[in-house]
Scaffold this motif. Structure first.
Motif, PDB file in Angstrom:
ATOM      1  N   ASN A 128      44.287  23.545  -2.361  1.00  0.00           N
ATOM      2  CA  ASN A 128      44.092  22.292  -1.627  1.00  0.00           C
ATOM      3  C   ASN A 128      45.309  21.364  -1.701  1.00  0.00           C
ATOM      4  N   ALA A 129      46.420  21.878  -2.168  1.00  0.00           N
ATOM      5  CA  ALA A 129      47.640  21.076  -2.223  1.00  0.00           C
ATOM      6  C   ALA A 129      48.021  20.625  -0.812  1.00  0.00           C
ATOM      7  N   GLY A 130      48.454  19.381  -0.722  1.00  0.00           N
ATOM      8  CA  GLY A 130      48.797  18.827   0.582  1.00  0.00           C
ATOM      9  C   GLY A 130      47.644  18.113   1.251  1.00  0.00           C
ATOM     10  N   LEU A 131      46.462  18.154   0.595  1.00  0.00           N
ATOM     11  CA  LEU A 131      45.278  17.480   1.117  1.00  0.00           C
ATOM     12  C   LEU A 131      44.832  16.384   0.157  1.00  0.00           C
ATOM     13  N   PHE A 168      41.898   7.788  -2.978  1.00  0.00           N
ATOM     14  CA  PHE A 168      41.927   9.211  -2.639  1.00  0.00           C
ATOM     15  C   PHE A 168      42.165  10.074  -3.878  1.00  0.00           C
ATOM     16  N   LEU A 169      41.675  11.296  -3.797  1.00  0.00           N
ATOM     17  CA  LEU A 169      41.910  12.303  -4.824  1.00  0.00           C
ATOM     18  C   LEU A 169      42.797  13.388  -4.220  1.00  0.00           C
ATOM     19  N   LYS A 170      43.977  13.600  -4.783  1.00  0.00           N
ATOM     20  CA  LYS A 170      44.893  14.603  -4.249  1.00  0.00           C
ATOM     21  C   LYS A 170      44.439  16.007  -4.632  1.00  0.00           C
ATOM     22  N   LYS A 176      45.081  15.512   5.548  1.00  0.00           N
ATOM     23  CA  LYS A 176      46.412  15.922   5.131  1.00  0.00           C
ATOM     24  C   LYS A 176      47.163  14.711   4.588  1.00  0.00           C
ATOM     25  N   LEU A 177      47.921  14.921   3.533  1.00  0.00           N
ATOM     26  CA  LEU A 177      48.673  13.819   2.939  1.00  0.00           C
ATOM     27  C   LEU A 177      49.629  13.184   3.941  1.00  0.00           C
TER      28      LEU A 177
END
Length: 278
Positions: free
Chosen positions: A186-189, A179-181, A163-164
């Motif tokens: 998958n938003a927030g990861l 990291f790859l957002k 998690k971000l």
């Protein structure tokens, strides 16, 4: 006293002092973990999940089944249930600052070998990898062995998705570089980039067993917040074996609550919770 009695009455399974002593003995023999009496509620909560999964109606029946049929998968689930996995990126940051200093002070082209002996869900070995990549570049000569007794948390580490909000201890530069957002569902990861991940090998290892699969000589060993779960004899045994795997002058990084001043023939204190091989 009334609250305690109500808690006992509301339990799904009968729970006795004998059940706790038996579990305490089993986890000590299989993982070296020394449980004190204050852990009874935790043990009941975690092992009762195993009873539900295996459809046993009492702790004594479950433990009898566990010991008699010797199912390796269930033994692993039993150990996984009783291990504690509290971790975060760059936890106890002074260790990573010291690691960066050691890397900068080494001769150019040094081939760094580091063992993270309690990798948990991966935040610690990735923090080590980021520290070395910052100093040496993603193509730098470094390798990290990341082990844990708990197979479930190791799978999370090997996957490398977080998690971000758990990456708040990283700089924006590090976040973008390593990291790859995620997008859409998958938003927030964020996923660890393969270029960083390739430097790390995740594998299962029980520190109290004799058949360690490691054949390397390490520059640094991270063994943080592990020894607090072992008694003195087990600590001494594990430290002696780590001592043999460290290169001369190699560094051992331990947790903030751990002190090994009584093993002066093995390690000398060289900084805040940092020891050097004697």
């Amino acid at each position: 006293m009334q609250d305690q009695a109500e808690a006992v009455q509301s339990r799904e399974f009968a729970w006795t002092e004998s059940d706790f002593r038996r579990i305490k003995d089993l986890i000590y023999r299989h993982a070296g973990i020394s449980l004190h009496d204050g852990k009874q509620a935790m043990v009941y909560s975690r092992i009762s999940r195993r009873l539900r999964e295996t459809r046993h109606r009492s702790f004594s029946d479950y433990l009898q089944w566990l010991e008699s049929q010797g199912d390796a998968d269930e033994w692993q689930a039993f150990v996984n249930a009783l291990t504690t996995n509290l971790t975060s990126f760059f936890r106890e940051n002074h260790h990573f600052e010291e690691l960066a200093r050691l890397v900068r002070a080494a001769p150019p082209g040094h081939d760094w070998k580091i063992w993270c002996s309690a990798a948990s869900t991966g935040e610690e070995p990735y923090s080590i990898a980021i520290t070395l990549a910052d100093a040496l570049g993603l193509d730098g000569r470094f390798r990290i062995w990341a082990s844990d007794i708990d197979t479930k948390v190791l799978a999370t580490g090997a996957r490398g998705v977080y998690k971000l909000e758990g990456l708040k201890n990283l700089s924006q530069t590090q976040l973008q570089k390593y990291f790859l957002k995620g997008k859409g569902d998958n938003a927030g990861l964020a996923r660890v980039r393969p270029e960083l991940q390739r430097h790390i090998e995740f594998f299962t290892l029980n520190l109290i067993e004799d058949n360690w699969s490691l054949r390397e000589s390490f520059d640094v060993v991270f063994c943080r917040n592990v020894m607090i779960y072992f008694d003195h004899a087990t600590q001494r045994q594990v430290l002696a074996r780590m001592h043999r795997l460290l290169k001369p002058g190699g560094a051992l990084f331990v947790g903030h609550a751990e002190n090994f001043s009584d093993v002066k023939t093995l390690f000398a204190l060289r900084g805040k919770t940092i020891y050097e091989k004697v």
